[in-house]
Design an enzyme around this catalytic site. Structure first.
Site, short mmCIF file in Angstrom:
data_model
loop_
_atom_site.label_atom_id
_atom_site.label_comp_id
_atom_site.label_asym_id
_atom_site.label_seq_id
_atom_site.Cartn_x
_atom_site.Cartn_y
_atom_site.Cartn_z
N GLY A 81 4.94 -10.03 4.06
CA GLY A 81 5.58 -10.12 5.55
C GLY A 81 4.90 -10.95 6.56
CG HIS B 139 7.08 -2.28 2.05
ND1 HIS B 139 6.94 -1.21 2.69
CD2 HIS B 139 5.99 -3.20 2.05
CE1 HIS B 139 5.88 -1.01 3.35
NE2 HIS B 139 5.01 -1.65 3.07
CD GLN C 22 -2.16 -8.83 4.70
OE1 GLN C 22 -2.74 -7.41 5.36
NE2 GLN C 22 -0.25 -7.73 4.22
CG HIS D 179 9.00 -0.20 5.63
ND1 HIS D 179 9.19 -1.78 6.33
CD2 HIS D 179 7.90 0.05 5.93
CE1 HIS D 179 8.54 -2.33 6.42
NE2 HIS D 179 7.15 -1.31 6.20
CG MET E 127 -2.03 -1.03 1.49
SD MET E 127 -3.44 -0.95 2.31
CE MET E 127 -2.52 -0.66 3.84
#
Ligand code: PAF
Length: 279
Positions: free
Chosen positions: A147, A37, A153, A34, A30
């Site tokens: 991650g 990612h 998730q 940082h 999204m």
């Protein structure tokens, strides 16, 4: 690096890659990128021929309108970071491109979606499921990277792949942490300096929970963590829950192999999550 804003040009590109026998690695984000990612992008680059990264603040996974409004948006900086990390294609659609009509699909993720983030953020995982399914259909990845900070998730996405018979391999990637232990998150950008100084306390307490897990039951550890936050002047505990890493169902007795501690904390207005493997 290419920037695509439409579904058509992205899917055409991915189809062409697939026809040429190229392997596609996909990193959905999204934005407000940082180091966490970027580590996913580098890993995707090392395991595939082409790396596609999406940047899309998905409105339908936000249960709190204020959180959606304040979510950091830094497309230009994100693009520079992605270029440096070796990303080949960025897909950054507008909301109308992704949702020309209201999304109505309802997934049944079963018990996985009823606990922790699912319980505190109603509708969140359905919104994640809808957007990730769409993104897979558009980018046609062989492998997709997620991650482990968002561990629940990750389990939901694995379930989505199973439910929808999707032909994509889900690659879990370890939590990326700042040197003081704070889990990297786009939301960290919104912390006030005072809250940023306080936030490493979250991982410190998780590590203490990890030590206690050698000799204490889950109920005892949960009581300890609650006590540690009750006495903290700034951070507000939303939940700390010990659950099996396999099915995310709560554990109350002795800690067994694969059990994990999951936490959500408010640092002022900013909600942070983290987790730790207890055994
Ligand atoms: O983890 C995230 O950043 C988001 O939930 C994702 C997977 C990009 C879907 O919007």
């Amino acid at each position: 690096m290419l920037l695509f804003k439409t579904i058509k040009e992205t899917r055409d590109y991915s189809e062409k890659c697939r026809k040429s026998g190229l392997k596609i690695g996909f990193v959905p984000t999204m934005g407000a990128l940082h180091e966490g990612h970027l580590s996913l992008v580098r890993r995707a680059k090392s395991e595939n021929d082409i790396v596609v990264c999406s940047i899309f603040v998905n409105p339908i996974q936000f249960n709190n309108p204020d959180d959606l409004l304040k979510y950091p948006r830094t497309l230009e900086r994100d693009m520079e970071m992605l270029q440096e990390a070796g990303c080949d294609v960025v897909f950054a659609p507008a909301v109308e491109e992704m949702y020309p009509e209201k999304a109505t699909k309802e997934y049944d993720f079963g018990a996985l979606a009823n606990v922790m983030e699912g319980a505190f953020r109603p509708g969140h995982f359905n919104g994640v499921g809808i957007v990730v399914h769409k993104l897979f259909d558009i980018t046609l990845p062989h492998k997709a990277y997620f991650g482990e900070k968002d561990f629940q998730q990750l389990q939901i996405i694995k379930k989505l792949v199973e439910l929808e018979h999707l032909d994509v391999e889900i690659i879990p990637c370890p939590i990326s942490r700042e040197t003081d232990g704070l889990a990297r998150s786009s939301r960290n950008e919104r912390l006030t300096p005072e809250m940023r100084r306080a936030a490493p306390y979250i991982y410190m307490v998780l590590q203490e929970a990890g030590n206690l897990a050698k000799t204490n039951t889950a109920a005892e550890i949960e009581k300890y963590v609650k006590f540690k936050f009750d006495s903290h002047p700034l951070l507000k505990l939303e939940y700390f829950s010990i659950a099996s890493g396999n099915d995310l169902q709560p554990v109350t007795g002795a800690i067994s192999e694969g059990d994990m501690g999951f936490i959500a904390v408010f640092a002022g207005e900013v909600r942070l999550i983290d987790n730790i493997q207890l055994k």
